[in-house]
Design a protein around this motif. Structure first.
Motif, PDB file in Angstrom:
ATOM      1  N   LEU A 138      -9.389  33.095  54.461  1.00 46.79           N
ATOM      2  CA  LEU A 138      -9.127  32.466  53.168  1.00 46.79           C
ATOM      3  C   LEU A 138      -8.788  30.983  53.292  1.00 46.79           C
ATOM      4  O   LEU A 138      -9.259  30.162  52.487  1.00 46.79           O
ATOM      5  CB  LEU A 138      -7.977  33.188  52.469  1.00 46.79           C
ATOM      6  N   GLY A 139      -7.957  30.641  54.263  1.00 48.03           N
ATOM      7  CA  GLY A 139      -7.439  29.287  54.362  1.00 48.03           C
ATOM      8  C   GLY A 139      -8.487  28.194  54.306  1.00 48.03           C
ATOM      9  O   GLY A 139      -8.348  27.226  53.527  1.00 48.03           O
ATOM     10  N   PRO A 140      -9.550  28.269  55.094  1.00 50.40           N
ATOM     11  CA  PRO A 140     -10.540  27.187  55.086  1.00 50.40           C
ATOM     12  C   PRO A 140     -11.267  27.028  53.761  1.00 50.40           C
ATOM     13  O   PRO A 140     -11.913  25.995  53.537  1.00 50.40           O
ATOM     14  CB  PRO A 140     -11.515  27.608  56.197  1.00 50.40           C
ATOM     15  N   ARG A 141     -11.192  28.001  52.891  1.00 56.41           N
ATOM     16  CA  ARG A 141     -11.903  27.952  51.621  1.00 56.41           C
ATOM     17  C   ARG A 141     -11.021  27.472  50.464  1.00 56.41           C
ATOM     18  O   ARG A 141     -11.477  27.442  49.318  1.00 56.41           O
ATOM     19  CB  ARG A 141     -12.470  29.343  51.299  1.00 56.41           C
ATOM     20  N   LEU A 142      -9.787  27.101  50.763  1.00 60.76           N
ATOM     21  CA  LEU A 142      -8.838  26.736  49.718  1.00 60.76           C
ATOM     22  C   LEU A 142      -8.519  25.242  49.774  1.00 60.76           C
ATOM     23  O   LEU A 142      -8.576  24.627  50.836  1.00 60.76           O
ATOM     24  CB  LEU A 142      -7.569  27.577  49.859  1.00 60.76           C
ATOM     25  N   PRO A 143      -8.164  24.637  48.638  1.00 60.58           N
ATOM     26  CA  PRO A 143      -8.022  23.180  48.565  1.00 60.58           C
ATOM     27  C   PRO A 143      -6.690  22.641  49.051  1.00 60.58           C
ATOM     28  O   PRO A 143      -6.488  21.414  49.034  1.00 60.58           O
ATOM     29  CB  PRO A 143      -8.207  22.908  47.067  1.00 60.58           C
ATOM     30  N   VAL A 144      -5.756  23.484  49.446  1.00 56.33           N
ATOM     31  CA  VAL A 144      -4.463  23.038  49.959  1.00 56.33           C
ATOM     32  C   VAL A 144      -4.161  23.781  51.252  1.00 56.33           C
ATOM     33  O   VAL A 144      -4.832  24.751  51.610  1.00 56.33           O
ATOM     34  CB  VAL A 144      -3.329  23.266  48.937  1.00 56.33           C
ATOM     35  N   ASP A 145      -3.125  23.330  51.953  1.00 55.88           N
ATOM     36  CA  ASP A 145      -2.743  23.975  53.207  1.00 55.88           C
ATOM     37  C   ASP A 145      -2.269  25.404  52.964  1.00 55.88           C
ATOM     38  O   ASP A 145      -1.610  25.705  51.962  1.00 55.88           O
ATOM     39  CB  ASP A 145      -1.617  23.200  53.893  1.00 55.88           C
ATOM     40  N   THR A 146      -2.587  26.272  53.897  1.00 57.80           N
ATOM     41  CA  THR A 146      -2.079  27.639  53.937  1.00 57.80           C
ATOM     42  C   THR A 146      -1.582  27.901  55.347  1.00 57.80           C
ATOM     43  O   THR A 146      -1.916  27.157  56.277  1.00 57.80           O
ATOM     44  CB  THR A 146      -3.172  28.657  53.570  1.00 57.80           C
ATOM     45  N   PRO A 147      -0.772  28.923  55.553  1.00 54.49           N
ATOM     46  CA  PRO A 147      -0.248  29.175  56.899  1.00 54.49           C
ATOM     47  C   PRO A 147      -1.364  29.375  57.924  1.00 54.49           C
ATOM     48  O   PRO A 147      -2.330  30.097  57.674  1.00 54.49           O
ATOM     49  CB  PRO A 147       0.573  30.458  56.712  1.00 54.49           C
ATOM     50  N   ARG A 148      -1.221  28.720  59.080  1.00 54.20           N
ATOM     51  CA  ARG A 148      -2.201  28.843  60.158  1.00 54.20           C
ATOM     52  C   ARG A 148      -1.555  29.584  61.322  1.00 54.20           C
ATOM     53  O   ARG A 148      -0.626  29.072  61.948  1.00 54.20           O
ATOM     54  CB  ARG A 148      -2.682  27.463  60.608  1.00 54.20           C
ATOM     55  N   PRO A 149      -2.021  30.785  61.614  1.00 53.61           N
ATOM     56  CA  PRO A 149      -1.403  31.569  62.690  1.00 53.61           C
ATOM     57  C   PRO A 149      -1.501  30.861  64.035  1.00 53.61           C
ATOM     58  O   PRO A 149      -2.537  30.305  64.392  1.00 53.61           O
ATOM     59  CB  PRO A 149      -2.217  32.871  62.682  1.00 53.61           C
ATOM     60  N   ALA A 150      -0.385  30.902  64.768  1.00 56.87           N
ATOM     61  CA  ALA A 150      -0.345  30.334  66.118  1.00 56.87           C
ATOM     62  C   ALA A 150      -0.044  31.397  67.161  1.00 56.87           C
ATOM     63  O   ALA A 150      -0.221  31.162  68.350  1.00 56.87           O
ATOM     64  CB  ALA A 150       0.718  29.234  66.197  1.00 56.87           C
ATOM     65  N   GLY A 151       0.431  32.572  66.749  1.00 59.27           N
ATOM     66  CA  GLY A 151       0.721  33.635  67.707  1.00 59.27           C
ATOM     67  C   GLY A 151       1.203  34.884  67.007  1.00 59.27           C
ATOM     68  O   GLY A 151       1.831  34.809  65.949  1.00 59.27           O
ATOM     69  N   ARG A 152       0.879  36.031  67.600  1.00 63.35           N
ATOM     70  CA  ARG A 152       1.358  37.302  67.087  1.00 63.35           C
ATOM     71  C   ARG A 152       2.354  37.882  68.079  1.00 63.35           C
ATOM     72  O   ARG A 152       2.040  38.070  69.249  1.00 63.35           O
ATOM     73  CB  ARG A 152       0.212  38.289  66.878  1.00 63.35           C
ATOM     74  N   GLY A 153       3.557  38.142  67.604  1.00 72.01           N
ATOM     75  CA  GLY A 153       4.584  38.736  68.445  1.00 72.01           C
ATOM     76  C   GLY A 153       4.627  40.242  68.279  1.00 72.01           C
ATOM     77  O   GLY A 153       4.291  40.778  67.221  1.00 72.01           O
TER      78      GLY A 153
END
Length: 291
Positions: free
Chosen positions: A72-87
């Motif tokens: 979803l994030g790349p298709r939206l006009p504002v910043d959204t959370p970008r995952p950096a790691g899964r714990g």
């Protein structure tokens, strides 16, 4: 805030980071103040944030967000959370958890917006862009369903609020919302929880949207709730016009805003004052709008 919450603190999070992401073990760590109800947030260095479920009911959001935010994030006009790691569970913590890239911005406050008309336009652009994402195999949005599914918990909440709010007026407004025509179209994407705590602003403009734990496909009217939980009356009309909501969709959106606020209010009356205050704000705005 919840009977089944687990304890979260800096020493616990530091153990988790050291055990699973040793490359970040020496970064400064501090807990963030938040009105959020399902997750605890910890700032990790300058560029990261750790997000941990507070209770079992929030665990499913971890996998959900890590699966769908990259889509979803790349298709939206504002910043959204970008995952950096899964714990993973461990170190005294029983649930999976996440690390995200830090997003700059602050949560807006209803009644204290710098540029409400411009923010209304930005929010409408976000909602419209999300609706255009291919629904394809998107998961069902738990709030993309008919309002009638909320009738029982909404009336239960009304019973709990007798003497605290005008429950006769609220009941009449809720029953009016239930009479709105059902959504006639195909399922489309909606965020599901566009509340002030999930919106970020910078310089009066929308800079980001967070917490996609409810995001999914269905009736998108639920994303209209931001018209009442954040925007003033004039900007509310700007938002409606730019989203293109007809009378039926607007009525369903108002119904969602009312139901969510009525259910939240008695539950968080004592344990989450900011959320309870926003619920009272929504009720006041809807009463004023409907005369």
């Amino acid at each position: 805030m919840h009977e089944d919450e687990v304890d979260l603190d800096v020493p616990l999070v530091r153990r988790l980071i050291a055990g699973q992401f040793p490359q970040w073990a020496e970064l400064p760590l501090r807990r963030l103040e938040s009105s959020g109800t399902d997750n605890g947030m910890f700032r990790l260095g300058d560029e990261l944030v750790v997000r941990l479920p507070r209770r079992p009911g929030a665990v499913g959001d971890v996998r959900h967000e890590l699966t769908w935010l990259p889509e979803l994030g790349p298709r939206l006009p504002v910043d959204t959370p970008r995952p950096a790691g899964r714990g993973e569970p461990g170190g005294g913590f029983p649930f999976p958890w996440s690390v995200y890239r830090w997003l700059e911005g602050r949560n807006p406050v209803a009644g204290a917006l710098d540029e409400p008309e411009r923010l209304a336009g930005d929010l409408a652009e976000f909602v419209a862009a999300l609706r255009l994402v291919d629904a394809g195999d998107g998961p069902p949005n738990p709030r993309g369903v008919p309002l009638a599914s909320r009738d029982e918990p909404t009336r239960t909440a009304l019973g709990q609020l007798v003497g605290r709010v005008d429950t006769d007026a609220m009941t009449a407004l809720w029953e009016e919302a239930l009479r709105a025509p059902r959504y006639p179209g195909p399922p489309v994407w909606a965020h599901g929880d566009l509340s002030p705590g999930n919106v970020l602003v910078r310089g009066g403009r929308l800079s980001g949207v967070i917490d996609f734990g409810l995001a999914g496909v269905g009736d998108p009217a639920v994303d209209l709730i931001v018209a009442w939980n954040l925007l003033p009356a004039g900007a509310r009309e700007t938002f409606r016009r730019q989203v293109g909501a007809d009378d039926a969709e607007w009525a369903r959106g108002r119904g969602w805003a009312l139901s969510i606020s009525l259910i939240q209010l008695p539950y968080y009356w004592e344990t989450n004052p900011p959320l309870a205050a926003n619920s009272r704000h929504v009720i006041k705005e809807i009463l004023a709008e409907r005369g």
